[in-house]
Design a protein around this motif. Structure first.
Motif, PDB file in Angstrom:
ATOM      1  N   GLU A 194       0.820  -1.213   0.000  1.00  0.00           N
ATOM      2  CA  GLU A 194       0.000   0.000   0.000  1.00  0.00           C
ATOM      3  C   GLU A 194       0.857   1.267   0.000  1.00  0.00           C
ATOM      4  N   ILE A 195       0.269   2.334  -0.559  1.00  0.00           N
ATOM      5  CA  ILE A 195       0.860   3.668  -0.546  1.00  0.00           C
ATOM      6  C   ILE A 195      -0.204   4.661  -0.094  1.00  0.00           C
ATOM      7  N   HIS A 196       0.230   5.716   0.619  1.00  0.00           N
ATOM      8  CA  HIS A 196      -0.699   6.758   1.047  1.00  0.00           C
ATOM      9  C   HIS A 196       0.038   8.084   1.172  1.00  0.00           C
ATOM     10  N   PHE A 197      -0.686   9.175   0.929  1.00  0.00           N
ATOM     11  CA  PHE A 197      -0.133  10.514   1.069  1.00  0.00           C
ATOM     12  C   PHE A 197      -0.338  11.039   2.491  1.00  0.00           C
ATOM     13  N   ASP A 198       0.513  11.998   2.878  1.00  0.00           N
ATOM     14  CA  ASP A 198       0.222  12.774   4.071  1.00  0.00           C
ATOM     15  C   ASP A 198      -0.848  13.799   3.734  1.00  0.00           C
ATOM     16  N   ALA A 199      -1.244  14.621   4.724  1.00  0.00           N
ATOM     17  CA  ALA A 199      -2.361  15.544   4.530  1.00  0.00           C
ATOM     18  C   ALA A 199      -2.112  16.550   3.420  1.00  0.00           C
ATOM     19  N   ALA A 200      -0.883  17.001   3.273  1.00  0.00           N
ATOM     20  CA  ALA A 200      -0.553  18.008   2.266  1.00  0.00           C
ATOM     21  C   ALA A 200      -0.156  17.405   0.925  1.00  0.00           C
ATOM     22  N   GLU A 201      -0.163  16.060   0.846  1.00  0.00           N
ATOM     23  CA  GLU A 201       0.323  15.358  -0.353  1.00  0.00           C
ATOM     24  C   GLU A 201       1.743  15.797  -0.701  1.00  0.00           C
ATOM     25  N   GLU A 202       2.515  16.060   0.342  1.00  0.00           N
ATOM     26  CA  GLU A 202       3.926  16.400   0.176  1.00  0.00           C
ATOM     27  C   GLU A 202       4.797  15.156   0.186  1.00  0.00           C
ATOM     28  N   TRP A 203       4.368  14.135   0.957  1.00  0.00           N
ATOM     29  CA  TRP A 203       5.098  12.881   1.070  1.00  0.00           C
ATOM     30  C   TRP A 203       4.192  11.722   0.698  1.00  0.00           C
ATOM     31  N   LEU A 204       4.759  10.728   0.037  1.00  0.00           N
ATOM     32  CA  LEU A 204       4.071   9.480  -0.277  1.00  0.00           C
ATOM     33  C   LEU A 204       4.748   8.376   0.528  1.00  0.00           C
ATOM     34  N   TYR A 205       3.963   7.718   1.386  1.00  0.00           N
ATOM     35  CA  TYR A 205       4.470   6.633   2.218  1.00  0.00           C
ATOM     36  C   TYR A 205       4.244   5.299   1.507  1.00  0.00           C
ATOM     37  N   VAL A 206       5.182   4.377   1.681  1.00  0.00           N
ATOM     38  CA  VAL A 206       5.176   3.109   0.955  1.00  0.00           C
ATOM     39  C   VAL A 206       5.424   1.951   1.919  1.00  0.00           C
ATOM     40  N   ALA A 207       4.560   0.951   1.918  1.00  0.00           N
ATOM     41  CA  ALA A 207       4.812  -0.275   2.671  1.00  0.00           C
ATOM     42  C   ALA A 207       5.658  -1.205   1.805  1.00  0.00           C
ATOM     43  N   GLU A 208       6.855  -1.510   2.273  1.00  0.00           N
ATOM     44  CA  GLU A 208       7.722  -2.499   1.617  1.00  0.00           C
ATOM     45  C   GLU A 208       7.629  -3.782   2.440  1.00  0.00           C
ATOM     46  N   THR A 209       6.694  -4.632   2.048  1.00  0.00           N
ATOM     47  CA  THR A 209       6.347  -5.791   2.879  1.00  0.00           C
ATOM     48  C   THR A 209       7.540  -6.697   3.134  1.00  0.00           C
ATOM     49  N   ASN A 210       8.249  -7.094   2.083  1.00  0.00           N
ATOM     50  CA  ASN A 210       9.324  -8.062   2.255  1.00  0.00           C
ATOM     51  C   ASN A 210      10.561  -7.470   2.911  1.00  0.00           C
ATOM     52  N   ALA A 211      10.672  -6.157   2.946  1.00  0.00           N
ATOM     53  CA  ALA A 211      11.767  -5.499   3.660  1.00  0.00           C
ATOM     54  C   ALA A 211      11.376  -5.141   5.085  1.00  0.00           C
ATOM     55  N   ARG A 212      10.092  -5.341   5.444  1.00  0.00           N
ATOM     56  CA  ARG A 212       9.598  -5.133   6.810  1.00  0.00           C
ATOM     57  C   ARG A 212       9.746  -3.687   7.261  1.00  0.00           C
TER      58      ARG A 212
END
Length: 346
Positions: free
Chosen positions: A187-205
Motif C-alpha cells: 500500500e501507498i498513502h499521502f500525508d495531509a498536504a500530499e507532500e510525502w508518499l508513504y510506501v509499505a515495503e512488505t518483504n523489507a519489513r
C-alpha cells in the motif's frame, strides 16, 4: 530512521483495542483485502468475486467482476494468495467509479457502481505491469498504483527478497514508472498536504517515504521509522495527528508508528508457534503457502488492511486475506480524510 517529532501527547499512548468490544460487518465475504469508506457509512470491499458494497442499513450487494479461477472461500493456503481475478487494492476516481488493482490478472481496472468493468492499464513501455497490488488517487485526479514484483511466479519475491517492485503513475501523460527498486511494494498513502508518499515495503519489513513533486516525480527516498518493524507491513492508514496505523500480516498485529518514531502495539492476534516456523523459513528462503496460511489469526485472518470509516472517521475496519467479515472498533483519534471525502486538509 527519519521521523517528525511532536510536542503534544499522542492519543494512542497507552491505548489498545479491546477484543471484546469488536463488532463485525458483512457476511460471506471472500478475501476482503481492501476497504473504502464513504461519509454516509457505506463500505466498499475488495472480494475474490468482484467488489462488495456494504450499505449503512446492514444490507450488502456483490458487484461481480471477472471470474476467479481459485475459490477464495475454501480457506486453503493456495486459495488465499493465488487465482485468476483477485481484486486487491481499491480507490475511487473523480467520477466515483471504482479503480481496482487486480492481483490475479496483473492489471489496473475501472468498475462503475453498476458493474461495468474495463481495463485501464495493463502495460508500461510495452511490458506487462507485473503483480499489481494497490491503487490510489490524489486531489488532482491522478492515479497512482503499486506493483509488488515482476517475478513469475510472484511468490519467488518472498524467498529471494527481490527489490523489483515499483510505483506507477497514470496522468495526462499516460502511464509511467515514477519510483522503482522496492522490496514487496504494497500500500501507498499521502500525508495531509500530499507532500510525502508513504510506501509499505512488505518483504523489507519497513515503511519508506518519498517527496512528491508537482509533476509527479518522487525524490528524497528514505526509510520512515524503524528499519525493521518486527513484522511484514501490508496495509496502513494515517490518522489526523500523523500516526501510521499498520497491519503486520502473518504477525497478525495492528501497530501504530508515531511521528516520534515509536512503535505502539494496538492489537495482537498472532500465533507465536506458526509465526516462528514462518520466520525460520523466511530467514532460509524456504517459505511455502502452507506456512503462510498457518499464521492466520482469528479476528482478521491474514490481517491485510486498515481503514478509517464513519462520518467522524473514528470507526476502524480491518481487511484480511482469509476473513469472511470485517472487524470494526472505535478509535480515540479520527483518521485522515481520504481524497474522496468532502473535506480534506490542504
Amino acid at each position: 530512521m527519519t521521523t517528525t517529532r511532536s510536542s503534544t501527547a499522542n492519543p494512542l499512548s497507552g491505548w489498545r483495542v479491546d477484543p471484546d468490544a469488536l463488532s463485525y460487518v458483512g457476511v460471506g465475504l471472500r478475501r476482503p483485502e481492501c476497504i473504502l469508506a464513504e461519509p454516509d457509512g457505506s463500505l466498499w470491499t475488495a472480494d475474490a468475486r468482484g467488489v462488495v458494497h456494504l450499505r449503512p442499513d446492514g444490507t450488502q450487494r456483490l458487484i461481480e467482476g471477472r471470474p476467479a479461477t481459485a475459490d477464495a472461500s475454501t480457506g486453503t493456503a493456495d486459495s488465499l494468495i493465488l487465482g485468476g481475478s483477485l481484486p486487491n487494492g481499491l480507490a475511487f476516481d473523480r467520477n466515483g467509479d471504482l479503480l481496482i488493482a487486480n492481483f490475479g490478472t496483473d492489471v489496473i481496472e475501472r468498475m462503475t457502481r453498476d458493474g461495468a468493468l474495463s481495463t485501464l492499464c495493463d502495460r508500461i513501455d510495452g511490458q506487462p505491469l507485473g503483480k499489481t497490488n494497490f491503487v490510489l488517487t490524489d486531489r488532482r485526479g491522478r492515479i497512482w498504483f503499486t506493483v509488488t514484483t515482476r517475478q513469475i511466479p510472484w511468490t519467488r519475491s518472498i524467498n529471494e527478497r527481490t527489490a523489483d517492485g515499483y510505483i506507477g503513475l497514470i496522468d495526462e501523460r499516460g502511464a509511467r514508472i515514477v519510483a522503482d527498486g522496492f522490496c514487496g511494494t504494497n500500500e501507498i498513502h499521502f500525508d495531509a498536504a500530499e507532500e510525502w508518499l508513504y510506501v509499505a515495503e512488505t518483504n523489507a519489513r519497513r515503511i519508506s517515504r518519498l517527496r512528491v513533486g508537482a509533476d509527479g516525480t518522487l525524490t528524497d527516498r528514505e526509510v520512515y521509522g524503524p528499519s525493521d518493524l518486527g513484522g511484514f507491513p501490508d496495509g496502513f492508514a494515517l490518522d489526523a495527528v500523523g500516526n501510521l496505523w499498520i497491519t503486520l500480516i502473518l504477525t497478525e498485529r495492528l501497530i501504530a508508528l508515531t511521528p516520534a518514531g515509536e512503535v505502539l502495539t494496538l492489537l495482537d492476534d498472532g500465533k507465536p508457534d506458526a509465526l516462528a516456523a514462518y520466520e525460520a523459513a523466511y530467514a532460509q528462503g524456504t517459505v511455502t503457502p502452507a506456512l503462510l496460511g498457518a499464521c492466520a489469526g482469528t479476528i482478521a485472518p491474514l490481517m491485510a488492511s486498515v481503514t478509517f470509516a464513519g462520518p467522524d472517521l473514528r470507526t476502524v475496519c480491518l481487511g484480511s486475506l482469509g476473513g469472511d467479515r470485517l472487524p470494526v472498533f472505535r478509535s480515540p483519534v479520527p483518521g485522515l480524510p481520504p481524497t474522496h471525502w468532502p473535506t480534506r486538509a490542504p
